[in-house]
Design an enzyme around this catalytic site. Structure first.
Site, PDB file in Angstrom:
ATOM      1  N   SER A  55      95.888  14.658 -16.946  1.00  6.10           N
ATOM      2  CA  SER A  55      94.774  13.717 -16.867  1.00  6.10           C
ATOM      3  C   SER A  55      94.281  13.390 -18.262  1.00  6.10           C
ATOM      4  CB  SER A  55      93.627  14.345 -16.068  1.00  6.10           C
ATOM      5  OG  SER A  55      92.439  13.581 -16.189  1.00  6.10           O
ATOM      6  N   TYR A  68      86.917  20.829 -14.490  1.00  2.16           N
ATOM      7  CA  TYR A  68      88.159  20.072 -14.352  1.00  2.16           C
ATOM      8  C   TYR A  68      88.706  19.728 -15.737  1.00  2.16           C
ATOM      9  CZ  TYR A  68      91.471  16.424 -13.082  1.00  2.16           C
ATOM     10  OH  TYR A  68      92.607  15.667 -12.947  1.00  2.16           O
TER      11      TYR A  68
END
Length: 155
Positions: A55, A68
């Site tokens: 990501s 995250y």
């Protein structure tokens, strides 16, 4: 190809340590377990290619995505460190770091966030998260989000 991952968004004080550990176990240690399985054979064969779908949050943290982002920063560091050794054995490691991607992953994350209990944080933080972050994130994903097919084509 490693593409497993779970998300977590919201005020830090509203996240349980167990949920944080579970996320790290999937997002980071899941990748580590996979690489430990495939790398020795690739090194013996002196060839291979490991593709990790991560990501953009492994490069830049985003507010309310603390844990995250931390998991994706760990993936980034792991892959960057491992690539030097792997290249010696003709094993490539590619790290793909897409931005917003429209999938059920995001839909589920937002649904969970809308139902969550924010009583463990102050009212101002809860207000910012629910009324600014969630609403604007949905708009960003709706207007700028890529499709899984876009990512597959680039990958």
């Amino acid at each position: 190809v490693s593409n497993a991952g779970v998300g977590m968004a919201g005020p830090l004080e509203c996240q349980s340590l167990a949920a944080m550990q579970s996320l790290m176990d999937t997002n980071f240690f899941g990748l580590v377990r996979l690489v430990k399985e495939v790398l020795p054979d690739m090194k013996r064969r002196r060839g291979g290619h490991i593709v990790v779908i991560s990501s953009i949050m492994g490069l830049q943290g985003i507010v309310f995505n603390d844990i995250y982002s931390a998991s994706k920063f760990a993936v980034e560091g792991f892959c960057e460190s491992l690539v030097v050794q792997a290249l010696r054995f003709n094993v490539a490691i590619s790290l793909v770091e897409p931005g917003p991607v429209m999938t059920e992953f995001e839909t589920k994350l937002y649904e969970e966030a809308e139902r969550a209990d924010y009583s463990r944080t102050d009212p101002e933080t809860a207000e910012i998260f629910t009324n600014l972050y969630l609403r604007n994130s949905k708009d960003v994903f709706a207007s700028l989000g890529q499709t899984p097919e876009d990512i597959a084509e680039v990958t």
